[in-house]
Design an enzyme around this catalytic site. Structure first.
Site, PDB file in Angstrom:
ATOM      1  CB  SER A 157      -0.866   0.018   1.260  1.00 11.82           C
ATOM      2  OG  SER A 157      -1.512   1.275   1.400  1.00 11.82           O
ATOM      3  CE1 TYR A 189      -3.757  -2.323   5.124  1.00 12.85           C
ATOM      4  CE2 TYR A 189      -3.040  -0.108   4.550  1.00 12.85           C
ATOM      5  CZ  TYR A 189      -3.576  -1.324   4.177  1.00 12.85           C
ATOM      6  OH  TYR A 189      -3.935  -1.542   2.870  1.00 12.85           O
TER       7      TYR A 189
HETATM    8  P1  NAI Z   1     -11.259  -6.266   0.408  1.00 18.13           P
HETATM    9  O1  NAI Z   1     -11.633  -6.339   1.844  1.00 18.13           O
HETATM   10  O2  NAI Z   1     -12.291  -5.869  -0.596  1.00 18.13           O
HETATM   11  O3  NAI Z   1     -10.601  -7.624  -0.089  1.00 18.13           O
HETATM   12  C1  NAI Z   1      -9.726  -8.359   0.714  1.00 18.13           C
HETATM   13  C2  NAI Z   1      -9.996  -9.833   0.487  1.00 18.13           C
HETATM   14  O4  NAI Z   1      -9.090 -10.577   1.324  1.00 18.13           O
HETATM   15  C3  NAI Z   1     -11.412 -10.242   0.893  1.00 18.13           C
HETATM   16  O5  NAI Z   1     -12.039 -10.992  -0.123  1.00 18.13           O
HETATM   17  C4  NAI Z   1     -11.199 -11.060   2.159  1.00 18.13           C
HETATM   18  O6  NAI Z   1     -12.181 -12.075   2.331  1.00 18.13           O
HETATM   19  C5  NAI Z   1      -9.809 -11.626   1.932  1.00 18.13           C
HETATM   20  N1  NAI Z   1      -9.160 -12.056   3.173  1.00 18.13           N
HETATM   21  C6  NAI Z   1      -9.152 -11.441   4.382  1.00 18.13           C
HETATM   22  N2  NAI Z   1      -8.482 -12.181   5.296  1.00 18.13           N
HETATM   23  C7  NAI Z   1      -8.036 -13.288   4.638  1.00 18.13           C
HETATM   24  C8  NAI Z   1      -7.282 -14.430   5.025  1.00 18.13           C
HETATM   25  N3  NAI Z   1      -6.861 -14.597   6.294  1.00 18.13           N
HETATM   26  N4  NAI Z   1      -7.003 -15.370   4.097  1.00 18.13           N
HETATM   27  C9  NAI Z   1      -7.451 -15.237   2.823  1.00 18.13           C
HETATM   28  N5  NAI Z   1      -8.183 -14.189   2.395  1.00 18.13           N
HETATM   29  C10 NAI Z   1      -8.469 -13.222   3.295  1.00 18.13           C
HETATM   30  O7  NAI Z   1     -10.040  -5.229   0.373  1.00 18.13           O
HETATM   31  P2  NAI Z   1      -9.088  -4.717  -0.820  1.00 18.13           P
HETATM   32  O8  NAI Z   1      -9.066  -3.244  -0.717  1.00 18.13           O
HETATM   33  O9  NAI Z   1      -9.445  -5.351  -2.089  1.00 18.13           O
HETATM   34  O10 NAI Z   1      -7.700  -5.268  -0.281  1.00 18.13           O
HETATM   35  C11 NAI Z   1      -6.824  -6.073  -1.067  1.00 18.13           C
HETATM   36  C12 NAI Z   1      -5.408  -5.671  -0.745  1.00 18.13           C
HETATM   37  O11 NAI Z   1      -5.194  -4.332  -1.183  1.00 18.13           O
HETATM   38  C13 NAI Z   1      -5.077  -5.688   0.749  1.00 18.13           C
HETATM   39  O12 NAI Z   1      -3.792  -6.234   0.936  1.00 18.13           O
HETATM   40  C14 NAI Z   1      -5.099  -4.213   1.110  1.00 18.13           C
HETATM   41  O13 NAI Z   1      -4.304  -3.950   2.232  1.00 18.13           O
HETATM   42  C15 NAI Z   1      -4.571  -3.587  -0.154  1.00 18.13           C
HETATM   43  N6  NAI Z   1      -4.843  -2.158  -0.341  1.00 18.13           N
HETATM   44  C16 NAI Z   1      -6.110  -1.686  -0.503  1.00 18.13           C
HETATM   45  C17 NAI Z   1      -6.318  -0.326  -0.725  1.00 18.13           C
HETATM   46  C18 NAI Z   1      -7.687   0.251  -0.920  1.00 18.13           C
HETATM   47  O14 NAI Z   1      -7.825   1.475  -0.989  1.00 18.13           O
HETATM   48  N7  NAI Z   1      -8.726  -0.539  -1.056  1.00 18.13           N
HETATM   49  C19 NAI Z   1      -5.210   0.629  -0.781  1.00 18.13           C
HETATM   50  C20 NAI Z   1      -3.919   0.023  -0.596  1.00 18.13           C
HETATM   51  C21 NAI Z   1      -3.758  -1.318  -0.394  1.00 18.13           C
END
Ligand code: NAI
Length: 284
Positions: A142, A155
Site C-alpha cells: 500500500s 497497517y
Molecule cells: P477487500 O476487503 O475488498 O478484499 C480483501 C480480500 O481478502 C477479501 O475478499 C477477504 O475475504 C480476503 N481475506 C481477508 N483475510 C483473509 C485471510 N486470512 N485469508 C485469505 N483471504 C483473506 O479489500 P481490498 O481493498 O481489495 O484489499 C486487497 C489488498 O489491497 C489488501 O492487501 C489491502 O491492504 C490492499 N490495499 C487496498 C487499498 C484500498 O484502498 N482498497 C489501498 C492500498 C492497499
C-alpha cells in the site's frame, strides 16, 4: 513476459482488488486460482468470472494457515499443473489511535498482511524454482507503507514490511528467473474499511469500537476501481516492474520522503569502495 497459458494464485482474490487482479489475469489468458477466507465472496467471484470456467479455480484459503496453503497449492497443481505467479494480495486493516490497539489487533493484521505472504512464499516459491519455467511474485502492499496515514500505524508497519520483502527478494530471485513486484495502491473502491467481517474469533478483542466503514458500492467515484488496478497489475507484471503505483497524487509526498531521507545523510563524498563492498544500491 507473456502470461497466456500460465497459472496464477491470487489470495484474497474473491473481492476488491484481488478480484480485479484475477479478472485482468484471466483476460490475459492465465489460469487463475482464487483463495479467499470468505465463502460468500468466493461464490460471488465464481459468478463474476463465469466467462472463464475452464481457467478458474476458487477455493477457501486462510493465508495464516500454512498447511492449508500447501493443500491449496496442491489442488492448483492438480488442476492446472505448474504455478507461475503468486499474488499475495489478501489484507486487512484496523484503524485508529495506536495507543488503543489491543494485542489481537496487532496479531491479526500482522498474521494476515505479513505472515500470509510469508506462508505464500514458503509454499509456492520452491514449486516455482522446482519447475524451472520462471515465475513472478506480486505482493499487494500500500502507499501507506511509503507515506504515513492517520490512524494506520499497524497497517503501515505490515505494508512497509512487505515493501522491504519485495525489494530484498527482487535482486535475489532475478538470477533464478523469478521476478518480484510490489503493488502500492492509493485509494481504491473496496470493502477494506469493513475488513472486520473477516476477523476470525481467535483474534477477538479489538481495542476499537468504531462501526464498519462504507462498503465499496457507497464509496465516491473519484476512488479508483479494482478492475483498473487489476489492469495496472497485469501491465506491471508484463513489463516486469518492481513498483506498481496507482496514483500520481502521491508524487509530492514521495518526493518529501525521499528528500527527508537524503537530508539525513552525513555530508561528504561517498566512498566508492565501501559502496561496492556493502551493496548499497537498489540493484544489490
Ligand atoms: P477487500 O476487503 O475488498 O478484499 C480483501 C480480500 O481478502 C477479501 O475478499 C477477504 O475475504 C480476503 N481475506 C481477508 N483475510 C483473509 C485471510 N486470512 N485469508 C485469505 N483471504 C483473506 O479489500 P481490498 O481493498 O481489495 O484489499 C486487497 C489488498 O489491497 C489488501 O492487501 C489491502 O491492504 C490492499 N490495499 C487496498 C487499498 C484500498 O484502498 N482498497 C489501498 C492500498 C492497499
Amino acid at each position: 513476459q507473456n502470461l497466456a497459458g500460465k497459472t496464477a494464485i491470487v489470495t484474497g482474490g474473491a473481492a476488491g482488488i484481488g478480484l480485479g487482479i484475477s479478472r485482468a489475469l484471466l483476460r490475459a489468458g492465465m489460469n487463475v486460482a482464487i483463495g479467499d477466507i470468505q465463502e460468500a465472496a468466493l461464490i460471488n467471484a465464481r459468478d463474476e468470472l463465469a466467462d472463464y470456467p475452464e481457467r478458474l479455480l476458487v477455493a477457501r484459503l486462510d493465508v495464516t494457515d500454512r498447511e492449508g496453503f500447501a493443500a491449496f497449492a496442491d489442488a492448483v497443481e492438480a488442476r492446472f499443473g505448474a504455478i507461475h505467479l503468486l499474488a499475495n494480495n489478501a489484507g486487512v486493516v484496523v484503524s485508529g489511535p495506536i495507543a488503543q490497539a489491543s494485542a489481537s489487533d496487532w496479531d491479526w493484521v500482522i498474521d494476515v498482511n505479513l505472515r500470509g505472504p510469508v506462508n505464500g512464499l514458503l509454499t509456492v516459491l520452491p514449486r516455482i524454482l522446482g519447475h524451472g519455467e520462471g515465475g513472478h511474485i506480486l505482493n499487494t502492499a500500500s502507499t501507506s507503507g511509503l507515506l504515513p496515514h492517520a490512524g494506520a500505524g499497524i497497517y503501515t508497519t505490515t505494508k512497509a514490511g512487505l515493501i522491504g520483502m519485495s525489494e530484498a527478494l527482487r535482486s535475489e530471485l532475478e538470477p533464478q528467473g523469478v521476478a518480484v513486484s510490489v503493488l502500492c495502491p492509493g485509494p481504491v473502491r473496496s470493502d477494506i474499511s469493513n475488513a472486520g467481517r473477516n476477523r476470525p474469533a481467535a483474534y477477538a478483542g479489538s481495542g476499537y469500537t468504531a462501526a464498519a466503514g462504507p462498503s465499496a458500492a457507497d464509496l465516491p467515484d473519484w476512488m479508483m476501481s479494482a478492475d483498473a488496478v487489476g489492469e495496472l497489475v497485469r501491465e506491471g507484471i508484463e513489463r516486469d516492474l518492481l513498483y506498481i503505483l496507482t496514483h500520481n497524487e502521491h508524487r509530492a509526498g514521495l518526493e518529501q520522503r525521499g528528500a527527508a531521507i537524503l537530508a539525513a545523510l552525513p555530508a561528504g563524498e561517498p566512498d566508492a569502495e565501501l559502496m561496492a563492498a556493502m551493496h548499497m544500491t537498489l540493484e544489490n
